[in-house]
Structures are given as structure tokens and as C-alpha cells.
Write an enzyme that holds these catalytic residues in place. Structure first.
Site, mmCIF file in Angstrom:
data_model
loop_
_atom_site.group_PDB
_atom_site.id
_atom_site.type_symbol
_atom_site.label_atom_id
_atom_site.label_comp_id
_atom_site.label_asym_id
_atom_site.label_seq_id
_atom_site.Cartn_x
_atom_site.Cartn_y
_atom_site.Cartn_z
ATOM 1 N N HIS A 146 -0.254 2.075 38.595
ATOM 2 C CA HIS A 146 0.951 1.721 39.658
ATOM 3 C C HIS A 146 1.695 3.040 39.678
ATOM 4 C CE1 HIS A 146 1.077 -2.485 38.264
ATOM 5 N NE2 HIS A 146 0.532 -2.603 39.494
ATOM 6 N N HIS A 188 -6.477 -0.548 42.493
ATOM 7 C CA HIS A 188 -6.847 -0.307 41.099
ATOM 8 C C HIS A 188 -8.203 -0.424 40.734
ATOM 9 C CE1 HIS A 188 -2.715 -1.454 39.663
ATOM 10 N NE2 HIS A 188 -2.534 -2.351 40.070
ATOM 11 N N HIS A 207 -3.521 -3.604 47.366
ATOM 12 C CA HIS A 207 -3.136 -3.198 46.253
ATOM 13 C C HIS A 207 -4.163 -2.973 45.179
ATOM 14 C CE1 HIS A 207 0.028 -2.693 43.360
ATOM 15 N NE2 HIS A 207 -0.851 -3.168 42.546
ATOM 16 N N GLU A 208 -4.819 -4.542 45.024
ATOM 17 C CA GLU A 208 -5.618 -4.587 44.029
ATOM 18 C C GLU A 208 -6.851 -3.728 43.978
ATOM 19 O OE1 GLU A 208 -4.562 -6.276 41.450
ATOM 20 O OE2 GLU A 208 -2.819 -7.046 42.493
#
Lengths: 569, 89
Positions: A304, A298, A294-295
Site C-alpha cells: 500500500h 499487490h 489495485h489488487e
């Protein structure tokens, strides 16, 4: 999906990353592997490549920290915020930070990799039994040196496979002592310490000296967390003390009493009321792989998503068999485009670009597959970068690994070089890209391939099928056949879910008396293995990147990594 | 029938998660993740209303957009998550 304002993205596809430090919760090798897998999630669907740097400045600098950790966004102790990352750019931009007040695991409780012992660094098997007692954590029982250990199979007394668990008495990480073990007592600022301490640091990490005098030698390392250690609180790294007294009442297990948030805690001394020493009890933890994936989204430019099942949804939830959601794929491909180069799942038949050499051919002999001479390996498809295979089986004495339209093979001798990748469709044109299971009938040398609810039989290049697995007498409730074990000539066990059936290959029918439960007959192996096969007289049950090896007496005699032991990466 | 235990709340030393009321928790959450912010432009200062912020948060999380601090919204706010704000600043 959403991207950051201005569609921030890297202006190059060869992105670099560097791991600046490690969490004490897991072995550094397990952490390295989790990060590598998290990057692979994105490189699988984009033209991006990720290269790890060991010094200097990388695009994505990865670090663990607690609370105020050097940027304007402090973490908040256990739970709540897990991690954050910055969109692509110079300096802090692109970096990913992980809250080390969390308990980092692979999402399903302590992920304890052993060292030394006789299990080649296998993971602990919890629960395991030792002298009639069941253990769910590492133990020092049976030892006089206080070193925690665990069995790497379900039954130590039977298999005698063990390794040592993380302990400051065995090694440290980071620091400047090359992983040397702690020396107790040690002197720091003229005071004597008998255990790891956070004194002298403002980041909350526990450390020790690796000589008896830090003031003099300045040698130190960080203490790995024991699996029994509490998380956070004010006694990080200490074990719970049972029983303990809290508000005058005695507790023999972790409790949520006294807390409004329902979290389980314990005292690390016999009396909380007097000593006020406490910490949270170890739980399932958070999957470092999932959070990192997930990170890194980014760090590559994704904001998101509001789709609950997308990886870029802001909240954490554990999923066993992770695959990237269409929304995430569309988002990242909006920024970087699709993955270029050969399609990893090419179902199209082989079309040679040059005319084949004239000369004798044995293509008329159906028992001799000719495809090994036409199939050319593609070394850019690296089997060592895969975490799990669709199926593994032995064909013509060679171990074959199948994954997404490709296969690799290793000679029976075992030390031969891994060859591949080869295209499945080149050698067996009728087969789909994903093969759930395969076996070679020892009598007829016919090859059976299973995918979903269908199967194919190859005799050389001649083909039978696809046919429905129901024709064999398998129930229509099973979605796929996940493994096959030869049981003598003419009988094969077919595995699906937690059950197996015995196939009479000659009669092409399932024998009476089946299914049977896998764990009733094959104790100590995962009942949800996704690859089951026979190799060199042993039965192998694979789950994720691990295998459980069982001998002919149905004893698990080894647990290890497919990557290292079978692929020899 | 067991009598419900009288639960006692204790302040644990070193525990930085303070016992907050639901309203305080919601306000902290909405501010931290960018839903509720003070906008300053040319001396003009306005506070996005809590109800509007809640609706925006509920929309992002796939919850029913009530604009109220209902049970499911509160539960969502207590769940572990990524620290990157949902609404860019």
C-alpha cells in the site's frame, strides 16, 4: 510507494492469469474486459505481459467469494473489505480474491449488458422511456413471459432498440449446464423449488437446476443477479417488495431506518416484521476495474502507498478517467523496469534506416500526401487492446483512429482490414502525439487537427499552424475541442464539454448564436462525449468504449462498442 | 421544525456487520490492518499502544497525526478498502 519485504516479484515477465469464477452482478464478458483493462494498466508501463489461461495453474488465480472463501482472511459482507491479493510467489501467492457480497459494477450503478433482442448486446440505457413511462431499471412491463428487458437508447418508442436483461429465466452461468436457463419448478433433495436457491451450498451463491429434477439429472447453473435484486442480507437476488411494513410502519422505498450505518435496505416480502427477509438496495457499486487494478498491483509486488491519489492507496474511491499515478509507476518500475520496445508516443521525425528507392516521386504535389508510402504499419501496436481513442475521424474516405502518437485506419467499405499502427509524426510531422479532434473539410480537402487549445491545418504536406483556437472565435475557457461534425459544405460543428459551436470553415470564424448545449440539439447521446464524428451519413458520439450512433433525423439508432463495430475486433 | 426521529437499531438476520462502538471498531481496524499487534519474541510480550497505532494509521492515510480517535480517523476507518494489511506481519 512501498514494496513487500524482500521486494517480492515475479521472476518472469510473461505473467499468466486465470479467472476461476464470475460474479452474478455483471455479464462475464464485462468482467473479462474489466480484468483485461486492469492488467493493461500495469503492462502499459512495464515490460510485463499478461496472458489469460483457461485451465491449469496460472500465476494469478482470480476468484470471487464471500466471507470464508478458502483462505485465512474471510470477507465481511457488503462494504468494508472489498478484495485482497497476495504478493508474487507459488501457490496462493499472487492470487486475487474479490468479495462477492459487494455490488460489482463499473462504478456508476448497474452495468447491464443485454442479450438477444435487436441491440447486438449493447448496454441498457438508464433511464429509458417506454410508452410514456420512464424506467431506471430493467422491466417486465409490456411482456407476458416475465423476462426483464431494457431499451438500449433513451427512448424505446422512438428507436425500438432493446435487449434482455440478466435473468435466470434466460440463462445461468458456471455450473455444468452450458448456460442453460433455469427450469422451475425443479426438485432438489426431493423438495420442489420455484426460484433460485442457496440451499445445499455454503458459499451463499444462488443456483437452480436446468432440468426439472436435479436429483436425477444433476444439471445446474448459477443465477445471474437482476439489476433490481437486493445485495446481501438474507434474500440475495430477490427484488424489494414495496410497500413493506417495518416496525409497524409502511415504507414505499428503500430506507436506512433500523440501521446505525446509514445503508439503504428494503424488505423482500410485504412485511419485514413477520418474515424478516431483507437485503441492501442496489447502489453505485464498486468499480471492478479499479479494484482489480489495485489488487493486481499487490499481485505484482506493490504494497500500500500512503499517497491518497495513488492506485495503491488502500481505500476505494471512484475516478472517472483513471490514469496511473506517478507513485504507482515508480513503484512498479522499481520492481520490473520500464516498458521496453518502441515508445508509444514518439514525437521525433521519421529517419529511414535504409536509403529510399530512387525513382519518381510526387512529393512536389502538395495535394497528395506521400507519407502513406513511407509509413510502415507496426502490427504489434494492437488497436483492439485500446479502450478509448483520442479521436476518431474520416480522412480520404477512411475511418482513422488516433491514440497517443499512433493511428490506425479502415477503408470506407467497412469490411476492409484495419491497418496500422502508423506513426502520426511520420505522416503529419508537426502534430503532437495527442489529437483531441480532427476533420477533413469536404470542399478543400484540408485536414484540421486540434490538440489542447491549438489547431493545425494540413493541405497535403503543407502546413499552417499551430494557431490558437481563439483565432477561430472559440472562447479561451475551453480546454480542448473534442469532436467535429460536418454540417453541409463549409460548416463544421465543434464540440467541447457539453456545448458546441458552428465553424464557418471558409471564413474561419464561429457563427453567431453559438455555443449551444449538446443535449438540447442531440438528445439521447452523452453530453460528455470525447469523440464526435461523421461516418457513412451517421453521427457518432463516443464515450469510453461505447458509441451512440445518430441518424440524420437526430435519432439514436444504435449504441455499441467501438471495438467490435467500428474496429471490427 | 421537524423533531428528530428516534432511531431504532435492529439486528438484521444474516448481517455480519455487528453494531460496534467506535472504540471497538477502531481496535478491530487497527488489529486487522497490522497497526496494533501483539509482538511475541523470546517470551517477551508487548502491546503497541493504541495511540501509537492510531498515529501510524493516520500517517498511512494522510490524516492529521493526532493519535486520537477523532472524527476524520473514524470516518476513514469506515470507508471501503482493500483487505491487505497496511503493516506487514
Amino acid at each position: 510507494y512501498k514494496t513487500f519485504d524482500g521486494d517480492l516479484k515475479w521472476d518472469h515477465n510473461d505473467v499468466t492469469y486465470r479467472i476461476l469464477n464470475y460474479s452474478p452482478d455483471m455479464d462475464s464478458a464485462v468482467i473479462d474486459d474489466a480484468f483485461a483493462r486492469a492488467f493493461k494498466v500495469w503492462s502499459d508501463v512495464t515490460p510485463l505481459t499478461f496472458t489469460r489461461l483457461f485451465d491449469g495453474t496460472a500465476d494469478i488465480m482470480i476468484s470471487f467469494g464471500k466471507r470464508d472463501h478458502g483462505d485465512p482472511y474471510p470477507f465481511d459482507g457488503k462494504d468494508g473489505l472489498l478484495a485482497h491479493a497476495y504478493p508474487p510467489g507459488e501457490g496462493l501467492q499472487g492470487d486475487a480474491h474479490f468479495d462477492d457480497d459487494e455490488y460489482w459494477t463499473l462504478g456508476k450503478g448497474p452495468a447491464v449488458k443485454t442479450r438477444y433482442g435487436n441491440a447486438d448486446g449493447a448496454m441498457c440505457h438508464f433511464p429509458f422511456t417506454f410508452e410514456g413511462k420512464t424506467y431506471t431499471t430493467c422491466t417486465t412491463d409490456g411482456r407476458t413471459d416475465d423476462l426483464p428487458w431494457c431499451a438500449t437508447t433513451a427512448d424505446y418508442s422512438r428507436d425500438k432498440k432493446y435487449g434482455f436483461c440478466p435473468s435466470e429465466l434466460l440463462y445461468t452461468f458456471g455450473g455444468n449446464a452450458d448456460g442453460a436457463k433455469c427450469v422451475f419448478p425443479f426438485v432438489f433433495l426431493e423438495e420442489e423449488y420455484d426460484s433460485c436457491t442457496t440451499e445445499g451450498r455454503n458459499d451463499g451463491y444462488r443456483w437452480c437446476a436446468t432440468t426439472d429434477n436435479f436429483d436425477q439429472d444433476k444439471k445446474f447453473g448459477f443465477c445471474p443477479s437482476r439489476d433490481t435484486a437486493v445485495i446481501g442480507g438474507n434474500s440475495e437476488g430477490e427484488p424489494c417488495h414495496f410497500p413493506f411494513v417495518f416496525l409497524g410502519k409502511e415504507y414505499n422505498s428503500c430506507t436506512s431506518e433500523g440501521r446505525g450505518d446509514g445503508k439503504l435496505w428494503c424488505s423482500t416480502t410485504d412485511n419485514y416484521d413477520e418474515d424478516k427477509k431483507w437485503g441492501f438496495c442496489p447502489d453505485q457499486g464498486y468499480s471492478l476495474f479499479l479494484v482489480a487494478a489495485h489488487e493486481f498491483g499487490h499481485a505484482l509486488g506493490l504494497d500500500h502507498s500512503s499517497i491518497r491519489d495513488a492506485l495503491m492507496y488502500p481505500m476505494y474511491s471512484y475516478v472517472e478517467d483513471f490514469s496511473l499515478h506517478r507513485d504507482d509507476i515508480e513503484g512498479i518500475q522499481y520492481l520490473y523496469g520500464r516498458r521496453t520496445g518502441p515508445d508509444p508516443t514518439p514525437p521525433q521525425p521519421n529517419t529511414p534506416t535504409t536509403a529510399p528507392n530512387p525513382g519518381p516521386t510526387d512529393s512536389t504535389d502538395p495535394t497528395k500526401p506521400t507519407t502513406t508510402t513511407t509509413a510502415r504499419p507496426d502490427p504489434t501496436n494492437d488497436a483492439c487492446k485500446l479502450d478509448k481513442f483520442d479521436t476518431i475521424t474520416v480522412i480520404e474516405g477512411e475511418l482513422h483512429f488516433f491514440k497517443d502518437g499512433n493511428y490506425w485506419k479502415r477503408s470506407r467499405e467497412g469490411d476492409g482490414e484495419l491497418q496500422g499502427s502508423f506513426s502520426i509524426s511520420q505522416r503529419w510531422p508537426a502534430l503532437p502525439a495527442v489529437i483531441d479532434s480532427a476533420f477533413e473539410d469536404l470542399l478543400t480537402k484540408k485536414l484540421y487537427f486540434f490538440s489542447g487549445t491549438r489547431f493545425w491545418v494540413y493541405t497535403g504536406q503543407s502546413l499552417l499552424g499551430p494557431r490558437s483556437i481563439e483565432k477561430l472565435g472559440l472562447p479561451n475557457t475551453i480546454q480542448k475541442v473534442e469532436g467535429a461534425l460536418q454540417r453541409g459544405k463549409g460548416k463544421v460543428l465543434l464540440f467541447s464539454g457539453a456545448s458546441f459551436w458552428r465553424l464557418d470553415v471558409k471564413a474561419q470564424k464561429i457563427d453567431n448564436g453559438y455555443p449551444k448545449y449538446t443535449d438540447a440539439i442531440f438528445g439521447g447521446v452523452p453530453s460528455d462525449a470525447h469523440d464526435v464524428f461523421q461516418y457513412k451519413g451517421h453521427m457518432y458520439f463516443c464515450r469510453d468504449q461505447f458509441y451512440w450512433r445518430m441518424n440524420s433525423r437526430r435519432q439514436v439508432d444504435r449504441v455499441g462498442y467501438v471495438k467490435y463495430d467500428l474496429l471490427k475486433c | 421544525w421537524s423533531r428528530p426521529l428516534k432511531s431504532i437499531s435492529v439486528t438484521f438476520p444474516g448481517d455480519i456487520i455487528k453494531n460496534m462502538t467506535d472504540t471497538e471498531l477502531a481496535e478491530t481496524y487497527l488489529k486487522r490492518f497490522g497497526y496494533l499487534e501483539t509482538v511475541q519474541r523470546s517470551g517477551f510480550q508487548s502491546m503497541v499502544s493504541t495511540s501509537k497505532a492510531l498515529k501510524e494509521m493516520q500517517k498511512q492515510m494522510g490524516l492529521e497525526e493526532t493519535g486520537q480517535l477523532d472524527k476524520s480517523t473514524l470516518e476513514a476507518m469506515k470507508r471501503p478498502r482493500c483487505g491487505v494489511p497496511d503493516v506487514a506481519n
